[in-house]
Design an enzyme around this catalytic site. Sequence first.
Site, PDB file in Angstrom:
ATOM      1  N   HIS A   1      75.911 -23.846  83.493  1.00 46.40           N
ATOM      2  CA  HIS A   1      74.684 -23.078  84.223  1.00 46.40           C
ATOM      3  C   HIS A   1      73.676 -22.844  83.276  1.00 46.40           C
ATOM      4  O   HIS A   1      73.700 -22.688  81.822  1.00 46.40           O
ATOM      5  CB  HIS A   1      75.319 -21.837  84.830  1.00 46.40           C
ATOM      6  CG  HIS A   1      74.381 -20.792  85.020  1.00 46.40           C
ATOM      7  ND1 HIS A   1      73.889 -19.751  84.389  1.00 46.40           N
ATOM      8  CD2 HIS A   1      73.592 -20.616  86.303  1.00 46.40           C
ATOM      9  CE1 HIS A   1      73.119 -18.998  84.844  1.00 46.40           C
ATOM     10  NE2 HIS A   1      72.782 -19.440  86.171  1.00 46.40           N
TER      11      HIS A   1
ATOM     12  N   LYS B   1      67.065 -26.100  93.117  1.00 46.13           N
ATOM     13  CA  LYS B   1      67.365 -24.782  93.380  1.00 46.13           C
ATOM     14  C   LYS B   1      66.870 -24.449  94.930  1.00 46.13           C
ATOM     15  O   LYS B   1      65.512 -24.879  95.252  1.00 46.13           O
ATOM     16  CB  LYS B   1      66.614 -23.926  92.521  1.00 46.13           C
ATOM     17  CG  LYS B   1      66.702 -22.574  92.748  1.00 46.13           C
ATOM     18  CD  LYS B   1      67.937 -21.809  92.737  1.00 46.13           C
ATOM     19  CE  LYS B   1      68.237 -21.733  91.319  1.00 46.13           C
ATOM     20  NZ  LYS B   1      69.733 -21.202  91.232  1.00 46.13           N
TER      21      LYS B   1
HETATM   22 MG   LIG Z   1      73.572 -21.808  90.327  1.00 45.45          MG
END
Ligand SMILES: [Mg+2]
Length: 429
Positions: free
Chosen positions: A325, A198
Site C-alpha cells: 500500500h 482510486k
Molecule cells: Mg487501499
Amino acid sequence: MNLTITDVRLTPILVADPPLLNTQGVHQPYTPRLIVEVETADAVVGFGETYGDTKYLELARPFAEKLIGRQVSDLNGLFAVADEVAVAETRVSGQVDVGGLRGVQTADKLRLSVVSGFEVACLDALGKALGLPVHALLGGKVRDAVEYSAYLFYKWAGHPAGVAAEKDDWGAALDPAGVVAQARLFKERYGFTSFKLKGGVFPPDEEIAAVRALAEAFPGHPLRLDPNGAWSVATSLRVAEELGDVLEYLEDPALGTSAMAEVAAGTGVPLATNMCVTTFAEIAEAFGKGAVQVVLSDHHYWGGLRNTQQLAAICRTFGVGVSMHSNTHLGISLAAMTQVAATVPGLHHACDSHYPWQSEDVLTERLVFEGGKVAVSDAPGLGVEVDRERLRALHQRWADDDGGLRERDDAAAMRVAEPGWVTPGVPRW
Ligand SMILES: [Mg+2]
C-alpha cells in the site's frame, strides 16, 4: 566502528500534493511528512521518513530523545522505546480512534508508524557504517528490481482558485476518457503495466465504466479498483460481477472484515486490503473468515521493514498474497519500500506508490521507474542522498504554515470547493 547514536534530528516538512480525489474528499495542496535522521558517534547519518501530522510529531519527539546513547543496530529495542513513549503519551493525550483510509487509527498504529521512521533511519545508518545495502541487512534481495503499479486518481486540473498550491501537468481526470488519458501518461513516463484506480469518488457505474475503458485501452494488463470501503456488500458483489473478467483484484470494496468476508464468499474476484488487516492482531479473524486474498503491507504503519517481512511470512503460510500500500510519500520511503520488497519471496502483485504524484523530494536525485520498476540499489544503506537545501526549504514551508496544513485532512480540503462537504457515511453506495 562506533554505532552509538549521538544525535537524532526530526524535520517536519510540507510537500506539494495534487488535487487527488477519494471517498473522504481531496488531497490538500501540501501534505505533512516527517524526515528522521540518526547520527552515530562516527558521524554516519541514516534517514527515515514517516507521516508528519502533529500526532506523529508528538510521539516522535520524546522517542528521539530516548535514542541517544543506544546502538543503531538495536532494532528490536526500538519497540521497547516505543512502549515507554506510548505509556507517557497516553497519559497526556489519550487514545486515538478515528476512522480513515488506512483503517481504524489506534494509538498502537500511530506508535508503529513512528517506530518505522526510526527503524528505517537506523537501517540506513547501519548499512552505511557496514558498507552494506539495507536489503543485505534484511537477509538479501531475491530480485533486482521491484515492480510498481500506476496509481490512477480522479483529479481536478488544479486546486481551487485562490488556494496556494503548486501546479501539476497531469490535467483533470473526471470520467473514463480522463482516466485512460492519465493511464497513458503513466505508461509513457514510467512504463507501468498494471493500473490501480482510486475509486469511491463517483457512483459505482461511473467507476465500472472507467475500469472497462482501461481494459479496452490496455488489454491483458492487471487492473485494480479501490473504493476504500465505500460500498455495501450488495454493491461490491455487483461490481465484482461486472468487472470480474478484467480485475486482478478488488481492493477494500466494503468496510470491515465481516463485510469483506461476505463479499469474498460471493465472488471469485480476489479481495485485497489495506483497511481491514492493518495490524498483526487483525490477521487471525480475517484469514479465518477468508475475508482477504491479498494483504497490502505498508512498512509505515506495520512498524518497519522487518515487521513487513514478518507479515509477508504469515501471508505466505496461509496462502494469502502480499503487496504494498502507499500514502503520499517521498523518495526515502520509496527506497525503503523497494529494499524490503526486494527481500520478499512470492511478491506476485505490483506495489502501489504515490511517488509519481510528488513533484518535490528531499533527495539529490529522484528515484527512477523504468519499465514500471525501481532497480534495487546495492549501495550502502538505502542508497539515497538527501539534499539539505531542499529539506530546509520544505521545512520552511511547514514552519511558515499557520497550522492549517500540518494535519492531513481531505474533507477540509474538499470544503474549500464544496463548503457543505462532510465525509460521507459508509456504505456510501
Ligand atoms: Mg487501499
